[in-house]
Motif scaffolding. Structure first.
Motif, PDB file in Angstrom:
ATOM      1  N   UNK A 206      93.096 -44.670 -67.317  1.00 43.72           N
ATOM      2  CA  UNK A 206      93.741 -44.184 -68.522  1.00 43.72           C
ATOM      3  C   UNK A 206      92.754 -44.135 -69.693  1.00 43.72           C
ATOM      4  N   UNK A 207      91.836 -45.118 -69.766  1.00 41.36           N
ATOM      5  CA  UNK A 207      90.850 -45.140 -70.838  1.00 41.36           C
ATOM      6  C   UNK A 207      89.949 -43.912 -70.820  1.00 41.36           C
ATOM      7  N   UNK A 208      89.535 -43.508 -69.622  1.00 36.56           N
ATOM      8  CA  UNK A 208      88.683 -42.327 -69.489  1.00 36.56           C
ATOM      9  C   UNK A 208      89.426 -41.065 -69.924  1.00 36.56           C
ATOM     10  N   UNK A 209      90.703 -40.997 -69.614  1.00 37.69           N
ATOM     11  CA  UNK A 209      91.523 -39.867 -70.026  1.00 37.69           C
ATOM     12  C   UNK A 209      91.635 -39.801 -71.551  1.00 37.69           C
ATOM     13  N   UNK A 210      91.778 -40.962 -72.182  1.00 37.21           N
ATOM     14  CA  UNK A 210      91.864 -41.000 -73.645  1.00 37.21           C
ATOM     15  C   UNK A 210      90.542 -40.580 -74.282  1.00 37.21           C
ATOM     16  N   UNK A 211      89.422 -40.962 -73.672  1.00 36.28           N
ATOM     17  CA  UNK A 211      88.119 -40.520 -74.174  1.00 36.28           C
ATOM     18  C   UNK A 211      88.016 -39.005 -74.055  1.00 36.28           C
ATOM     19  N   UNK A 212      88.462 -38.458 -72.935  1.00 36.70           N
ATOM     20  CA  UNK A 212      88.452 -37.006 -72.744  1.00 36.70           C
ATOM     21  C   UNK A 212      89.337 -36.323 -73.788  1.00 36.70           C
ATOM     22  N   UNK A 213      90.536 -36.838 -74.015  1.00 38.87           N
ATOM     23  CA  UNK A 213      91.432 -36.277 -75.027  1.00 38.87           C
ATOM     24  C   UNK A 213      90.789 -36.322 -76.410  1.00 38.87           C
ATOM     25  N   UNK A 214      90.140 -37.433 -76.731  1.00 44.02           N
ATOM     26  CA  UNK A 214      89.494 -37.570 -78.035  1.00 44.02           C
ATOM     27  C   UNK A 214      88.318 -36.609 -78.150  1.00 44.02           C
ATOM     28  N   UNK A 215      87.574 -36.432 -77.075  1.00 45.17           N
ATOM     29  CA  UNK A 215      86.474 -35.472 -77.063  1.00 45.17           C
ATOM     30  C   UNK A 215      87.001 -34.060 -77.319  1.00 45.17           C
ATOM     31  N   UNK A 216      88.084 -33.699 -76.653  1.00 50.12           N
ATOM     32  CA  UNK A 216      88.698 -32.381 -76.876  1.00 50.12           C
ATOM     33  C   UNK A 216      89.198 -32.282 -78.317  1.00 50.12           C
ATOM     34  N   UNK A 217      89.767 -33.377 -78.831  1.00 48.74           N
ATOM     35  CA  UNK A 217      90.203 -33.401 -80.233  1.00 48.74           C
ATOM     36  C   UNK A 217      89.043 -33.159 -81.185  1.00 48.74           C
ATOM     37  N   UNK A 218      87.901 -33.760 -80.901  1.00 48.25           N
ATOM     38  CA  UNK A 218      86.721 -33.546 -81.728  1.00 48.25           C
ATOM     39  C   UNK A 218      86.240 -32.115 -81.683  1.00 48.25           C
TER      40      UNK A 218
END
Length: 154
Positions: A1-13
């Motif tokens: 789940x942590x890796x998914x959140x990093x991916x989501x945050x990267x897309x957000x950026x």
């Protein structure tokens, strides 16, 4: 789940930088405040639809929240307004790096003191070096942008 959140945050950026660039260009025609207003009006409409169909929270809790917590909405608006103002003057990357540097500076202060109920993480040498390197990156990005704009005046 942590890796998914990093991916989501990267897309957000990625979307944030694209939005900054588009808003900066649009603000030259429509105006800074008007562009910021359009962004928030559009966001309000989309989020209203999302809340109606997918919302699971309690919108009425807004009236029960301490006033200081409601200041986050004002802070988000100020961030967008200042970003829309900065992009046409210093470019997307300098604006983005400056925004991230500001987030890091206040983030380490908030972590260090545990403000707003956050986790307490003391300021240490590693974090100080991270701030220093970010400021150095901002300096070089800004100087590089300035040199490029002087070489290509329009």
């Amino acid at each position: 789940m942590g890796l998914l959140m990093i991916l989501f945050t990267l897309i957000g950026g990625i979307t944030l930088s694209a939005q900054s660039s588009i808003n900066g260009t649009f603000s030259r025609k429509a105006g800074t405040i008007e562009t910021t207003f359009l962004t928030f009006l559009t966001g309000t409409l989309f989020l209203t639809i999302f809340i109606l169909f997918f919302g699971s929270g309690n919108v009425m809790a807004l009236f029960e929240a301490p006033r200081w917590q409601l200041s986050a909405a004002f802070l988000g608006t100020m961030y967008l307004l200042l970003t829309v103002m900065a992009v046409p003057k210093i470019g997307v990357i300098a604006t983005t790096i400056a925004g991230i540097a500001g987030q890091l500076v206040i983030g380490v202060i908030i972590d260090h003191f545990g403000w707003f109920g956050s986790l307490v993480i003391p300021l240490d040498t590693k974090r100080l070096f991270a701030l220093l390197f970010m400021m150095i990156a901002l300096y070089f990005i800004y100087k590089g942008n300035k040199r490029s704009s002087e070489a290509n005046p329009g």
